[in-house]
Design a protein around this motif. Sequence first.
Motif, PDB file in Angstrom:
ATOM      1  N   ASN A  53       0.865  -1.181   0.000  1.00 40.85           N
ATOM      2  CA  ASN A  53       0.000   0.000   0.000  1.00 40.85           C
ATOM      3  C   ASN A  53       0.903   1.232   0.000  1.00 40.85           C
ATOM      4  O   ASN A  53       1.657   1.457   0.944  1.00 40.85           O
ATOM      5  CB  ASN A  53      -0.887  -0.007   1.251  1.00 40.85           C
ATOM      6  N   ASN A  54       0.842   2.040  -1.062  1.00 46.66           N
ATOM      7  CA  ASN A  54       1.777   3.156  -1.239  1.00 46.66           C
ATOM      8  C   ASN A  54       1.132   4.528  -1.107  1.00 46.66           C
ATOM      9  O   ASN A  54       1.693   5.524  -1.571  1.00 46.66           O
ATOM     10  CB  ASN A  54       2.453   3.040  -2.618  1.00 46.66           C
ATOM     11  N   GLU A  55      -0.039   4.625  -0.465  1.00 46.78           N
ATOM     12  CA  GLU A  55      -0.655   5.935  -0.300  1.00 46.78           C
ATOM     13  C   GLU A  55       0.167   6.780   0.671  1.00 46.78           C
ATOM     14  O   GLU A  55       0.979   6.262   1.432  1.00 46.78           O
ATOM     15  CB  GLU A  55      -2.095   5.783   0.192  1.00 46.78           C
ATOM     16  N   PRO A  56      -0.013   8.116   0.661  1.00 44.82           N
ATOM     17  CA  PRO A  56       0.776   9.001   1.527  1.00 44.82           C
ATOM     18  C   PRO A  56       0.636   8.639   3.000  1.00 44.82           C
ATOM     19  O   PRO A  56      -0.358   8.044   3.422  1.00 44.82           O
ATOM     20  CB  PRO A  56       0.174  10.384   1.242  1.00 44.82           C
ATOM     21  N   ALA A  57       1.649   9.021   3.782  1.00 43.69           N
ATOM     22  CA  ALA A  57       1.648   8.742   5.219  1.00 43.69           C
ATOM     23  C   ALA A  57       0.411   9.343   5.881  1.00 43.69           C
ATOM     24  O   ALA A  57      -0.016  10.451   5.547  1.00 43.69           O
ATOM     25  CB  ALA A  57       2.910   9.299   5.859  1.00 43.69           C
ATOM     26  N   GLN A  58      -0.145   8.607   6.818  1.00 44.00           N
ATOM     27  CA  GLN A  58      -1.362   9.043   7.503  1.00 44.00           C
ATOM     28  C   GLN A  58      -1.120   9.149   9.008  1.00 44.00           C
ATOM     29  O   GLN A  58      -0.332   8.379   9.572  1.00 44.00           O
ATOM     30  CB  GLN A  58      -2.502   8.043   7.269  1.00 44.00           C
ATOM     31  N   HIS A  59      -1.806  10.100   9.639  1.00 36.23           N
ATOM     32  CA  HIS A  59      -1.840  10.146  11.101  1.00 36.23           C
ATOM     33  C   HIS A  59      -3.254   9.792  11.527  1.00 36.23           C
ATOM     34  O   HIS A  59      -4.184  10.570  11.319  1.00 36.23           O
ATOM     35  CB  HIS A  59      -1.442  11.516  11.638  1.00 36.23           C
TER      36      HIS A  59
END
Length: 337
Positions: free
Chosen positions: A318-324
């Motif tokens: 899964n290469n979606e942007p980093a999430q908080h």
Amino acid sequence: MQNKSKGFATISDVAKYAKVGKTSVSRYLNGEQDKLSDPLREKIFQAIEHLHFRPNHSARMLKAGHSKLIGLLLADVTNPYSIDVLQGIEHVCRREGYMLMVCNTDNQKELQDSYLTLLEAHRVDGIIVNTAGMAQKQITNLKRISCPLVLVDRIDTSLGFDTVGLDNEAAVKEVCTHLQTKAYQSILVVTESIAIDPRQARVDAIKAFTRENNDISCEIIEIEKMSVDLLIKVIQDFIVSHPNRKKAIFTTNGVAMMSTAKALKQLDIHIGSQIGLISIDDPEWAQLFEGGITVMRQPTRVIGQTACERLLARVQDNNEPAQHIKLKAELVIRQST
């Protein structure tokens, strides 16, 4: 034929004992037994039993491109928060067929670096880092790791890692609203070092609330080692400097709550009737101390589960942007407020 190393026979040993090819043994072990004749299957079965052969799953997994190992770096394994997070991570690992390697750094950079090297040597598929107590420089050093990482209880996503933790702003706002409805007017905030992101966020949130609400004020005391003697003096000064106002103490975590409770006990100040006490974190003893301490209970096991699920998604490309990912706390009202 006697196996010289009981329990550590190889596929070659099995093939030699059964007088068959290694390919046939591999097919037998990999669930392709329908491609073998009944006599061939029986010969391999007898060889495995005689040699006490056990498949090397680690080698097979590595050959397939993954180890089915997850690393967990804990800053302090004695912290109840860390234990609950660990249990949440273990639950997902068991469910998904992963083994968990747990490393306790005891908040020491040298141990952190040593364990990271160890985890890389074992070719773990990913690492979860419970960063409580780690300085920013130590977190930055994690960027050298090539496998996916998820940070627990950290806010900054600029390093490119997913983070999972408490919605600190919402939790503190609920604390303040609760105290406001109970007519508290002066709040003493007791915190460990605010060099740690979540504590800083909690302090910032209560400052913002009191700026917007003139009927309630706050003072911040930051104590590195949570000295009870120092806290006794701080609490005494706080009480003297706010006469004729209803007062409460807000502690930013369980460690600060424990030290504050000890200080109040030594001062013979009764929580609830003489001063309010509320905290983030809900250790088991909090419900027993003088009728119970009001808390914002963190969803610690869910935090662990979410962190592990997020890591496994990264392991599976899964290469979606980093999430908080921010999770909600639960207000548990007891006799202290």
